[in-house]
Structure formats: structure tokens, C-alpha cells
Write an enzyme that holds these catalytic residues in place. Structure first.
Site, PDB file in Angstrom:
ATOM      1  N   CYS A  27       0.818  -1.222   0.000  1.00 20.87           N
ATOM      2  CA  CYS A  27       0.000   0.000   0.000  1.00 20.87           C
ATOM      3  C   CYS A  27       0.848   1.267   0.000  1.00 20.87           C
ATOM      4  O   CYS A  27       0.310   2.364  -0.144  1.00 20.87           O
ATOM      5  CB  CYS A  27      -0.952  -0.005   1.193  1.00 20.87           C
ATOM      6  N   HIS A  82      -3.323   6.838   2.150  1.00 23.07           N
ATOM      7  CA  HIS A  82      -3.757   5.521   1.679  1.00 23.07           C
ATOM      8  C   HIS A  82      -5.113   5.209   2.302  1.00 23.07           C
ATOM      9  O   HIS A  82      -5.318   5.420   3.498  1.00 23.07           O
ATOM     10  CB  HIS A  82      -2.722   4.466   2.078  1.00 23.07           C
ATOM     11  N   ASN A 113     -10.427  -0.680   0.047  1.00 26.29           N
ATOM     12  CA  ASN A 113      -8.970  -0.526   0.134  1.00 26.29           C
ATOM     13  C   ASN A 113      -8.362  -1.204  -1.090  1.00 26.29           C
ATOM     14  O   ASN A 113      -8.407  -2.424  -1.221  1.00 26.29           O
ATOM     15  CB  ASN A 113      -8.487  -1.171   1.440  1.00 26.29           C
TER      16      ASN A 113
HETATM   17  N1  COA Z   1     -17.752  -8.550  11.078  1.00 26.66           N
HETATM   18  C1  COA Z   1     -18.293  -8.507  12.312  1.00 26.66           C
HETATM   19  N2  COA Z   1     -17.592  -8.664  13.427  1.00 26.66           N
HETATM   20  C2  COA Z   1     -16.266  -8.868  13.295  1.00 26.66           C
HETATM   21  C3  COA Z   1     -15.635  -8.925  12.045  1.00 26.66           C
HETATM   22  C4  COA Z   1     -16.440  -8.760  10.907  1.00 26.66           C
HETATM   23  N3  COA Z   1     -15.924  -8.790   9.665  1.00 26.66           N
HETATM   24  N4  COA Z   1     -14.328  -9.124  12.240  1.00 26.66           N
HETATM   25  C5  COA Z   1     -14.129  -9.195  13.565  1.00 26.66           C
HETATM   26  N5  COA Z   1     -15.299  -9.034  14.195  1.00 26.66           N
HETATM   27  C6  COA Z   1     -15.568  -9.030  15.629  1.00 26.66           C
HETATM   28  C7  COA Z   1     -14.607  -9.885  16.387  1.00 26.66           C
HETATM   29  O1  COA Z   1     -15.064 -11.200  16.469  1.00 26.66           O
HETATM   30  C8  COA Z   1     -14.594  -9.222  17.734  1.00 26.66           C
HETATM   31  O2  COA Z   1     -15.762  -9.634  18.453  1.00 26.66           O
HETATM   32  P1  COA Z   1     -15.726  -9.803  20.063  1.00 26.66           P
HETATM   33  O3  COA Z   1     -15.432  -8.439  20.585  1.00 26.66           O
HETATM   34  O4  COA Z   1     -17.092 -10.278  20.353  1.00 26.66           O
HETATM   35  O5  COA Z   1     -14.634 -10.776  20.327  1.00 26.66           O
HETATM   36  C9  COA Z   1     -14.768  -7.751  17.408  1.00 26.66           C
HETATM   37  O6  COA Z   1     -15.360  -7.699  16.104  1.00 26.66           O
HETATM   38  C10 COA Z   1     -13.492  -6.991  17.396  1.00 26.66           C
HETATM   39  O7  COA Z   1     -12.540  -7.726  16.620  1.00 26.66           O
HETATM   40  P2  COA Z   1     -11.189  -7.095  16.182  1.00 26.66           P
HETATM   41  O8  COA Z   1     -10.414  -8.054  15.368  1.00 26.66           O
HETATM   42  O9  COA Z   1     -10.551  -6.508  17.399  1.00 26.66           O
HETATM   43  O10 COA Z   1     -11.721  -5.954  15.219  1.00 26.66           O
HETATM   44  P3  COA Z   1     -11.205  -4.490  15.062  1.00 26.66           P
HETATM   45  O11 COA Z   1     -11.980  -3.544  15.828  1.00 26.66           O
HETATM   46  O12 COA Z   1      -9.718  -4.450  15.186  1.00 26.66           O
HETATM   47  O13 COA Z   1     -11.588  -4.219  13.543  1.00 26.66           O
HETATM   48  C11 COA Z   1     -10.443  -4.207  11.468  1.00 26.66           C
HETATM   49  C12 COA Z   1     -11.067  -5.075  12.549  1.00 26.66           C
HETATM   50  C13 COA Z   1      -9.839  -5.139  10.420  1.00 26.66           C
HETATM   51  C14 COA Z   1     -11.535  -3.355  10.815  1.00 26.66           C
HETATM   52  C15 COA Z   1      -9.370  -3.289  12.068  1.00 26.66           C
HETATM   53  O14 COA Z   1      -8.499  -4.022  12.891  1.00 26.66           O
HETATM   54  C16 COA Z   1      -8.597  -2.570  11.055  1.00 26.66           C
HETATM   55  O15 COA Z   1      -9.113  -1.816  10.282  1.00 26.66           O
HETATM   56  N6  COA Z   1      -7.273  -2.731  11.046  1.00 26.66           N
HETATM   57  C17 COA Z   1      -6.425  -2.099  10.118  1.00 26.66           C
HETATM   58  C18 COA Z   1      -6.471  -2.872   8.880  1.00 26.66           C
HETATM   59  C19 COA Z   1      -6.018  -2.090   7.714  1.00 26.66           C
HETATM   60  O16 COA Z   1      -6.219  -0.930   7.605  1.00 26.66           O
HETATM   61  N7  COA Z   1      -5.373  -2.815   6.838  1.00 26.66           N
HETATM   62  C20 COA Z   1      -4.907  -2.290   5.661  1.00 26.66           C
HETATM   63  C21 COA Z   1      -3.579  -1.724   5.880  1.00 26.66           C
HETATM   64  S1  COA Z   1      -2.858  -1.561   4.366  1.00 26.66           S
END
Ligand code: COA
Length: 337
Positions: free
Chosen positions: A126, A262, A293
Site C-alpha cells: 500500500c 492511503h 482498500n
Molecule cells: N464482522 C463482524 N464482526 C467482526 C468482524 C467482521 N468482519 N471481524 C471481527 N469481528 C468481531 C470480532 O469477532 C470481535 O468480536 P468480540 O469483541 O465479540 O470478540 C470484534 O469484532 C473486534 O474484533 P477485532 O479483530 O478486534 O476488530 P477491530 O476492531 O480491530 O476491527 C479491522 C477489525 C480489520 C476493521 C481493524 O483491525 C482494522 O481496520 N485494522 C487495520 C487494517 C487495515 O487498515 N489494513 C490495511 C492496511 S494496508
């Protein structure tokens, strides 16, 4: 005794470089959160709230990384008024070209008719577009090319598991291109870039293609991501990198006419805005809402849309920052084409 040798000729470039024009390509098929949720346990509400994504574009099965790149590049070349033969280098930032070799840049160069260009791919995920802008700037100033075509392109749908809850809703397809050429005025500020390879497992592939072959070829390699780790790193470290790029350019955030990060996650963008104290009058790219993304393509896609919509002014200063798998990053302030 040292052999007498003639001095080598010095290559001379332009005093500076600038982005002359951008172009982009968005695949036709719009994919809603509801459609993504047919394959993962999630909801439209959760995806919007956690990522800011409402819908994204998916390329057709037979639409390749090269096809999308050619479409975006043709627009950029036309707008720049630069002929294909004038391009000295085709730099393609991508991590989704499905052939190990040759570089997709060679196919793109052939199809565009950039007969005098060298061509290569950049694997910087990215951050790839901002890496490309920096390399192009140095090539033009160093004299190894007069005009450089920088393309950011991804077909992430080929490499993301549609059943993976952690990635399926985020990633999408598209292409953006920029023609970069010589200039008297500095059009590309100093690049702040780097790589933290100790975090290379944070965004990676589930297995190598060799493992896939040797394991009987049952589960195709797909992108895997430690979402929280990436989120924390992006918010903490990338805000500092963005500030360093502003400082290195010799400006303040108040001088910016656009912030084009990004398009990783809308919440990361919002956190960076707060951390650098971006004034409210500076327009911010929020293309992720309808584009998802698209990794290396996200910055030129967002820039093109904002310019075409008249949201940001040609000639204004824009802060660009790319960051992703590696973990790698690059940021620079540029003059908008
Ligand atoms: N839909 C619904 N619930 C989801 C889910 C989905 N797709 N993915 C995870 N969850 C749930 C999990 O099970 C967890 O539930 P719990 O609290 O009951 O255990 C909760 O949501 C939180 O999970 P978590 O993995 O901590 O999610 P998060 O808040 O970190 O959000 C992302 C996930 C991927 C959106 C976030 O981490 C993110 O955006 N990270 C950066 C990724 C990014 O930008 N990548 C590109 C870089 S180039």
C-alpha cells in the site's frame, strides 16, 4: 599501480520534478456490504462503522492488472499531453500481478507503446504509489528518465479469501496512474520513508506458492492480516511520518490543500487527522467509502476523483502517505497536477 582511466560522463537531470497528470480506472462491478456478508459472518452496519466502507469495486474475472493499468495510464498520458515514446520508465506498484516473472510493467509498456521506456514492478504494497513517486522524482532529477509513468494497481480479489472475516470486506480492485515529468519548481517534496520488517507477519500470505504446490495444492494462498496490530501501528507511527513529511517540505499543515492518505480504513484516516492537527479547511480523501482498500491504487484513485469533482485545486499542496505490508511506508507533499 592504479590503471589510468577516463572520467565517466555525468548524467544530468532536471532541476526538479512534478506530477503532470493523473488518471484512474474503476472496475464496473459495484459490490455492496450486503453481498460481502453473504460469505462472512458480519453486517453492513459493522463494516461501515469499523472501516467506513459502504461499497467497493471488483474487477471482472477476465480483467487483469495490466488491463486496468493500461486504462488508467491512457487517461493520465492524454491529460499530461505526453506521448508514450517520451516515457523513460514505467514503474508499476502492485502486489497482485499473478506471474512471478516477467514484471507486469513490461506488458503495460508494450500495450501503451512506451517504446523507449525501461519497465519494472515495485513490491511495496500500500506504500507502492508513494515509493514510485519518490523514485520517479529522483530518476528525473538524476537524469535517468525525463518522464516517468507511475502506476498503482491491484486486483486484490484474486488473493483475498472471500470467506475471511478479517479481510474480505476491506480489499478491492482498481488502478491509478500518474505522469511525472521535469519542472523548474519543486513539485515533489522530500519523501519520508522506511520499512519495519520485524512486523512483516502483520500483513502477509497464508503460505508461499511453493508450499501450496508441495502441500497438494488444496488451499490457495491468501492475504492474512493482524488487523489490530496494523491499526495500532498505522495510527501511532504513520501520524508521526505524516508530520515529518510536512516538516521536511518546509510547510505547515495549514498550507495544505488536500490530505490524501492511503485508503486503509476511515478510522485510521480520522486518527491521523487528529494526531497531526489537520485544519478543518483541508479536504481529506474518503474514497474508501465507495472504493474499498485498493492498496497501491488507492492514493491515485482518490486524487483523481477529488480533482475531477473540483474538491481540491490543481496547483495546491497535497500530503500523500502510503503504508502497508512489510510493514513499509512513504509520505511526501506534492503539488497537485
Ligand atoms: N464482522 C463482524 N464482526 C467482526 C468482524 C467482521 N468482519 N471481524 C471481527 N469481528 C468481531 C470480532 O469477532 C470481535 O468480536 P468480540 O469483541 O465479540 O470478540 C470484534 O469484532 C473486534 O474484533 P477485532 O479483530 O478486534 O476488530 P477491530 O476492531 O480491530 O476491527 C479491522 C477489525 C480489520 C476493521 C481493524 O483491525 C482494522 O481496520 N485494522 C487495520 C487494517 C487495515 O487498515 N489494513 C490495511 C492496511 S494496508
Amino acid at each position: 599501480m592504479a590503471t589510468a582511466r577516463p572520467a565517466l560522463a555525468r548524467s544530468t537531470g532536471a532541476p526538479a520534478a512534478r506530477i503532470m497528470a493523473v488518471g484512474s480506472y474503476r472496475p464496473a462491478r459495484v459490490v455492496t456490504n450486503a453481498e460481502v456478508c453473504e460469505r462472512i459472518d458480519s453486517s453492513d452496519e459493522w463494516i461501515r462503522e469499523r472501516s467506513g466502507i459502504i461499497e467497493r469495486r471488483y474487477a471482472a474475472k477476465d480483467e487483469s492488472v495490466a488491463d486496468m493499468s493500461v486504462a488508467a495510464a491512457q487517461v493520465a498520458l492524454r491529460r499530461a499531453g505526453v506521448q508514450p515514446e517520451q516515457i523513460g520508465m514505467v514503474l508499476v506498484a502492485t502486489v497482485t500481478h499473478p506471474y512471478q516473472t516477467p514484471a507486469v510493467a513490461t506488458e503495460i509498456s508494450d500495450r501503451l507503446g512506451t517504446l523507449n521506456a525501461a519497465a519494472m514492478d515495485i513490491s511495496a504494497a500500500c506504500a507502492g504509489f508513494c515509493y514510485g513517486v519518490s523514485l520517479a522524482n529522483d530518476m528525473i532529477r538524476g537524469g535517468s528518465a525525463q518522464y516517468v509513468l507511475v502506476i498503482g494497481v491491484e486486483k486484490l480479489t484474486d488473493w483475498v479469501d472471500p470467506h475471511d472475516r478479517g479481510t474480505a470486506f476491506i480489499f478491492a480492485d482498481g488502478a491509478g496512474a500518474a505522469v511525472i515529468g521535469p519542472s523548474q519548481e519543486v513539485g515533489i517534496g522530500p519523501t519520508i520513508w522506511g520499512a519495519d520488517g520485524s512486523q512483516r507477519a502483520a500483513i502477509s500470505m497464508s503460505q508461499s506458492l511453493i508450499d501450496y504446490r508441495d502441500n497438494g495444492g488444496r488451499i490457495f494462498p491468501s492475504l492474512v492480516m493482524e488487523g489490530q496490530q496494523v491499526f495500532r501501528w498505522a495510527v501511532g507511527e504513520m501520524s508521526k511520518t505524516a508530520q515529518r513529511a510536512i516538516d521536511a517540505a518546509g510547510i505547515t499543515a495549514d498550507d495544505l490543500a488536500a490530505f490524501i492518505p492511503h485508503q486503509a480504513n476511515m478510522r485510521i484516516t480520522d486518527a491521523m487527522i487528529r494526531a497531526i492537527g489537520l485544519p478543518a479547511h483541508v479536504p481529506v480523501a474518503r474514497d474508501i467509502a465507495t472504493t474499498g482498500n485498493t492498496s497501491a491504487a488507492s492514493i491515485p484513485l482518490a486524487m483523481d476523483r477529488m480533482l475531477q469533482d473540483g474538491e481540491i485545486p490543481s496547483g495546491g499542496l497535497a500530503l500523500l502517505i502510503g503504508f502497508g505490508a512489510g510493514l513499509v511506508y512513504a509520505a511526501q507533499v506534492v503539488i497537485l497536477p
